[in-house]
Enzyme design. Structure first.
Site, PDB file in Angstrom:
ATOM      1  N   THR A 130     -39.061  11.109  11.866  1.00 47.88           N
ATOM      2  CA  THR A 130     -38.946  12.491  12.342  1.00 47.88           C
ATOM      3  C   THR A 130     -38.123  13.333  11.369  1.00 47.88           C
ATOM      4  OG1 THR A 130     -37.780  13.829  14.002  1.00 47.88           O
ATOM      5  CG2 THR A 130     -37.092  11.555  13.835  1.00 47.88           C
ATOM      6  N   ASP A 131     -38.361  14.633  11.376  1.00 46.17           N
ATOM      7  CA  ASP A 131     -37.555  15.517  10.517  1.00 46.17           C
ATOM      8  C   ASP A 131     -36.099  15.535  10.987  1.00 46.17           C
ATOM      9  OD1 ASP A 131     -37.737  17.092  12.849  1.00 46.17           O
ATOM     10  OD2 ASP A 131     -38.351  18.914  11.796  1.00 46.17           O
ATOM     11  N   GLU A 132     -35.850  15.048  12.216  1.00 46.57           N
ATOM     12  CA  GLU A 132     -34.485  15.086  12.745  1.00 46.57           C
ATOM     13  C   GLU A 132     -33.552  14.143  11.994  1.00 46.57           C
ATOM     14  OE1 GLU A 132     -34.161  15.427  16.977  1.00 46.57           O
ATOM     15  OE2 GLU A 132     -36.163  16.270  17.155  1.00 46.57           O
ATOM     16  N   TYR A 154     -30.223   9.704  18.974  1.00 47.76           N
ATOM     17  CA  TYR A 154     -31.680   9.591  18.778  1.00 47.76           C
ATOM     18  C   TYR A 154     -32.015   9.634  17.292  1.00 47.76           C
ATOM     19  CZ  TYR A 154     -36.459  11.259  18.041  1.00 47.76           C
ATOM     20  OH  TYR A 154     -37.729  11.419  17.547  1.00 47.76           O
ATOM     21  N   LYS A 158     -33.498   6.679  14.827  1.00 48.52           N
ATOM     22  CA  LYS A 158     -34.753   6.864  14.080  1.00 48.52           C
ATOM     23  C   LYS A 158     -34.506   6.710  12.576  1.00 48.52           C
ATOM     24  CE  LYS A 158     -38.334   7.882  15.228  1.00 48.52           C
ATOM     25  NZ  LYS A 158     -39.506   7.024  15.617  1.00 48.52           N
TER      26      LYS A 158
END
Ligand code: NAD
Ligand code: TYD
Length: 344
Positions: A130-132, A154, A158
């Protein structure tokens, strides 16, 4: 037939991907391994199970990606060519309250899959990151070589999975590609995330709990564009590489909220500014130049896609009403009751 493993295919993006990939690749047979957590719904793919074009090429397996006694025999039997790892705990707010399950599934589960893939000579492992993982950026956009500085449990779990997957390439020479997509929107998204939560609340004339000043920015990517990007990376990406998948549609949360209310013809008075999320990332933004230079681009016009998505929830109450009336109620109360009480 090419045997493909999709994990987490009973969830939002994995389910849309199963539908997309079975239609796009008549020679693919997909096994969907899913634990059916609160976010997983086998019924999301009942159309696929009933369609004669796809039914014989789709199989659901109930199981946990972190359980080697399920994963190992499945790999041994199926001899997968590709694996797409969507399975994860995915909601930032839940990770703030209880991070343990995120580390177990997102990191340890990815490890179990990578081990099985390594032993079974898997041709390509696609890790849906994810870009997160990059963390927040005030100006400009992250490229794939930028440092990752995740800021909540989270995104940190990831990031662990993202780099663990890479390590199987750099250490063991396994064919691994990692994708980092921006915020997805589209049908079948669990109504804890911004878009489906606010659409379904608005439809029920319930308050829309907007965190902080509502000016946090996310880049919105239609789930179909995410699916086409993943398919593209599987076919054309280079082993060991990371690919950003973005929509190029940066919007403040307050803008998304306004669009939802306008489309549903509901009053702005439903907006309730509430206490902010802890460690709330201000802005996500990724450059998609790397993938575009290989020939991929997102297709969906945001203004069209978001209205279609809002209408989908409006027209598919039978999908989300049972979710919101079940155990979800407890979750909603614990997440929002205090905040909403304080706000009023
Ligand atoms: P989701 O929460 O809707 O679905 C997750 C699915 O994984 C569910 O079906 C759940 O039952 C399953 N699952 C959870 N734990 C499992 C386990 N231990 N074993 C097997 N199955 C398990 O998530 P989503 O929004 O569809 O996200 C899918 C993937 O895409 C995730 O890896 C997420 O990090 C990534 N991603 C999501 C977004 C987004 O905007 N939603 C953006 C970029 C990347
Ligand atoms: P979310 O859909 O949870 O995705 P993520 O945090 O992974 O980007 O949230 C999107 C944005 O919407 C984020 O800035 C937090 C905000 N938000 C609210 O303002 N209120 C809410 O009730 C939720 C769930 C999110």
């Amino acid at each position: 037939m090419i045997n493909v493993l999709v994990t987490g295919g009973a969830g939002f993006i994995g389910g849309n991907f199963v539908r997309y990939a079975l239609k796009k690749h008549p020679d693919w047979r997909i096994v969907n391994l899913d634990k059916l957590t609160y976010a997983g719904r086998k019924e999301n793919l009942s159309d696929i199970e009933q369609d004669p074009d796809t039914a014989s090429r789709y199989q659901f397996v109930l199981g946990d990606i972190a359980d080697a006694s399920v994963v190992d025999p499945l790999f041994d039997e199926e001899k997968f060519t590709y694996a797409f790892n969507f399975a994860a705990e995915t909601h930032v707010d839940r990770s703030i309250g209880d991070p343990g399950g995120f580390i177990q599934t997102d990191v340890y589960g990815t490890y179990v899959l990578l081990e099985a893939g390594k032993r079974n000579d898997l041709k390509r492992f696609v890790q849906i990151s994810t870009d997160e993982v990059y963390g927040s950026i005030d100006e400009g956009s992250f490229t794939e070589t930028d440092l990752i500085t995740p800021r909540n449990p989270y995104s940190a779990s990831k990031a662990g999975a993202d780099r663990l997957a890479y390590s199987y390439f750099s250490t063991y020479g396994m064919d691994v590609v990692v994708t980092r997509a921006s915020n997805n929107y589209g049908p079948y998204q669990y109504p804890e995330k911004l878009v489906p939560l606010f659409v379904t609340n608005a439809l029920e004339d319930l308050p829309l709990p907007l965190y902080g000043d509502g000016k946090n920015i996310r880049d919105w990517l239609h789930v179909d564009d995410h699916c086409s990007g993943l398919d593209f990376v599987c076919a054309k990406g280079k082993a060991g590489e990371v690919y950003n998948i973005g929509g190029g549609n940066e919007r403040m949360n307050i803008e998304i909220t306004g669009l939802i209310l306008k489309t549903l013809n509901k009053p702005d008075t439903l907006i309730k500014p509430v206490e902010d999320r802890l460690g709330h990332d201000r802005r996500y933004s990724v450059s998609t130049e790397k993938l575009q230079s290989l020939g991929w681009k997102s297709e969906k016009d945001f203004e069209t896609g978001i209205v279609e998505t809002i209408k989908w929830y409006e027209n598919n109450r039978e999908w989300w009403e049972p979710i919101k009336s079940g155990e979800y109620k407890e979750y909603y109360e614990s997440m929002y009751r205090d905040r909403l009480d304080k706000a009023s």
